[in-house]
Design a protein around this motif. Structure first.
Motif, PDB file in Angstrom:
ATOM      1  N   GLN A  17       0.854  -1.193   0.000  1.00 50.31           N
ATOM      2  CA  GLN A  17       0.000   0.000   0.000  1.00 50.31           C
ATOM      3  C   GLN A  17       0.887   1.238   0.000  1.00 50.31           C
ATOM      4  O   GLN A  17       1.159   1.822   1.034  1.00 50.31           O
ATOM      5  CB  GLN A  17      -0.921   0.010   1.215  1.00 50.31           C
ATOM      6  N   ASP A  46      -6.660  -4.014  -0.878  1.00 45.66           N
ATOM      7  CA  ASP A  46      -8.056  -4.034  -0.431  1.00 45.66           C
ATOM      8  C   ASP A  46      -8.982  -3.694  -1.592  1.00 45.66           C
ATOM      9  O   ASP A  46      -8.810  -2.681  -2.266  1.00 45.66           O
ATOM     10  CB  ASP A  46      -8.299  -3.037   0.704  1.00 45.66           C
ATOM     11  N   GLY A  47      -9.944  -4.567  -1.851  1.00 39.61           N
ATOM     12  CA  GLY A  47     -10.912  -4.338  -2.906  1.00 39.61           C
ATOM     13  C   GLY A  47     -10.464  -4.769  -4.291  1.00 39.61           C
ATOM     14  O   GLY A  47     -11.234  -4.696  -5.246  1.00 39.61           O
ATOM     15  N   ILE A  67     -10.262  -9.487  -2.776  1.00 39.37           N
ATOM     16  CA  ILE A  67      -9.539  -9.386  -1.508  1.00 39.37           C
ATOM     17  C   ILE A  67     -10.473  -8.811  -0.448  1.00 39.37           C
ATOM     18  O   ILE A  67     -11.201  -7.856  -0.684  1.00 39.37           O
ATOM     19  CB  ILE A  67      -8.287  -8.492  -1.651  1.00 39.37           C
ATOM     20  N   ASP A  68     -10.444  -9.403   0.737  1.00 39.29           N
ATOM     21  CA  ASP A  68     -11.242  -9.014   1.905  1.00 39.29           C
ATOM     22  C   ASP A  68     -12.726  -9.340   1.772  1.00 39.29           C
ATOM     23  O   ASP A  68     -13.561  -8.734   2.431  1.00 39.29           O
ATOM     24  CB  ASP A  68     -11.059  -7.530   2.252  1.00 39.29           C
ATOM     25  N   GLN A  69     -13.070 -10.295   0.906  1.00 41.67           N
ATOM     26  CA  GLN A  69     -14.442 -10.795   0.822  1.00 41.67           C
ATOM     27  C   GLN A  69     -14.391 -12.317   0.856  1.00 41.67           C
ATOM     28  O   GLN A  69     -13.469 -12.913   0.296  1.00 41.67           O
ATOM     29  CB  GLN A  69     -15.129 -10.319  -0.455  1.00 41.67           C
ATOM     30  N   ASN A  71     -13.540 -14.433   3.060  1.00 41.40           N
ATOM     31  CA  ASN A  71     -12.295 -14.936   3.659  1.00 41.40           C
ATOM     32  C   ASN A  71     -11.125 -15.025   2.681  1.00 41.40           C
ATOM     33  O   ASN A  71     -10.230 -15.853   2.847  1.00 41.40           O
ATOM     34  CB  ASN A  71     -12.520 -16.288   4.347  1.00 41.40           C
ATOM     35  N   LYS A  73      -7.777 -13.462   1.491  1.00 40.96           N
ATOM     36  CA  LYS A  73      -6.807 -12.587   2.161  1.00 40.96           C
ATOM     37  C   LYS A  73      -5.539 -12.445   1.324  1.00 40.96           C
ATOM     38  O   LYS A  73      -5.195 -13.321   0.543  1.00 40.96           O
ATOM     39  CB  LYS A  73      -6.447 -13.170   3.521  1.00 40.96           C
ATOM     40  N   CYS A  74      -4.854 -11.341   1.569  1.00 41.70           N
ATOM     41  CA  CYS A  74      -3.586 -11.052   0.904  1.00 41.70           C
ATOM     42  C   CYS A  74      -2.540 -10.808   1.984  1.00 41.70           C
ATOM     43  O   CYS A  74      -2.754 -10.017   2.898  1.00 41.70           O
ATOM     44  CB  CYS A  74      -3.741  -9.807   0.034  1.00 41.70           C
ATOM     45  N   THR A  75      -1.405 -11.500   1.886  1.00 38.44           N
ATOM     46  CA  THR A  75      -0.301 -11.317   2.830  1.00 38.44           C
ATOM     47  C   THR A  75       0.956 -11.027   2.024  1.00 38.44           C
ATOM     48  O   THR A  75       1.328 -11.810   1.156  1.00 38.44           O
ATOM     49  CB  THR A  75      -0.084 -12.592   3.670  1.00 38.44           C
ATOM     50  N   ASP A  79       4.238  -8.141   5.920  1.00 43.12           N
ATOM     51  CA  ASP A  79       3.439  -8.792   6.963  1.00 43.12           C
ATOM     52  C   ASP A  79       4.162  -9.996   7.555  1.00 43.12           C
ATOM     53  O   ASP A  79       4.058 -10.263   8.753  1.00 43.12           O
ATOM     54  CB  ASP A  79       2.095  -9.268   6.403  1.00 43.12           C
TER      55      ASP A  79
END
Length: 181
Positions: A17, A46-47, A67-69, A71, A73-75, A79
């Motif tokens: 980000q 995100d999104g 992403i973020d729907q 379950n 996920k993005c790592t 992170d």
């Protein structure tokens, strides 16, 4: 570096980000919002929608994951250096548009990539993603109508300095083991 969009095509997703300079898509009709607008803002995963094309056993299937729907996920490397999937999930190590590793246990997080994890139940019926004969490519849809963009960061100044937007390295994923790549 992160996000790279050329002529409306996402060449590299916004894994980190980070601040990007962006130009909205050109107007296609008078009803659309102003296009050609140049913006400087942080954008991450995100999104973002990942469009997976899965080739296995002579057949091709597709999977659309946001992403973020559900379950999904993005790592990224900021992170963690290693990722452990949750029970009944699968993880894809992705760099750009290429899946470089698949596992339902542990994966190393690629330096300039990320792990896309999601419940196995979202995969196409009968498709075993971690099979050696499976090939997966990824394309991306951004939540914003962007025509051109390039990320790099960090943001050195801001019109809103009172909210701490400038030189906030942590908020732009310049942290942990994520060097400026």
């Amino acid at each position: 570096v992160g996000l790279l969009v050329s002529d409306g095509k996402v060449c590299l997703p916004p894994v980190f980000q980070r601040t990007a300079i962006m130009q909205r898509r050109r107007k296609e009709s008078d009803d659309e919002e102003d296009s050609g607008l140049i913006d400087l803002d942080k954008i991450g995963m995100d999104g973002v929608t990942c469009l997976l094309e899965i080739s296995a056993g002579g057949g091709v299937s597709t999977l659309e994951l946001a992403i973020d729907q559900k379950n999904v996920k993005c790592t990224h490397r900021g992170d963690a250096e290693e990722f452990t999937t949750e029970k009944d999930d699968i993880g894809l190590a992705i760099v750009g548009g290429e899946v470089v590793a698949v596992s339902s246990t542990k994966l190393s997080v690629p330096l300039a990539g990320y792990i896309l994890s999601f419940p196995k139940s979202l995969a196409p019926t009968g498709c075993i993603l971690d099979d050696d004969d499976v090939s997966i490519t990824v394309q991306y849809k951004l939540p914003l109508p962007i025509h051109e963009a390039m990320a790099g960061g960090p943001l050195f100044f801001s019109d809103n300095d009172n909210v701490g937007n400038s030189m906030n390295l942590y908020s732009e994923d310049f942290r942990g083991s994520a060097p400026p790549v």
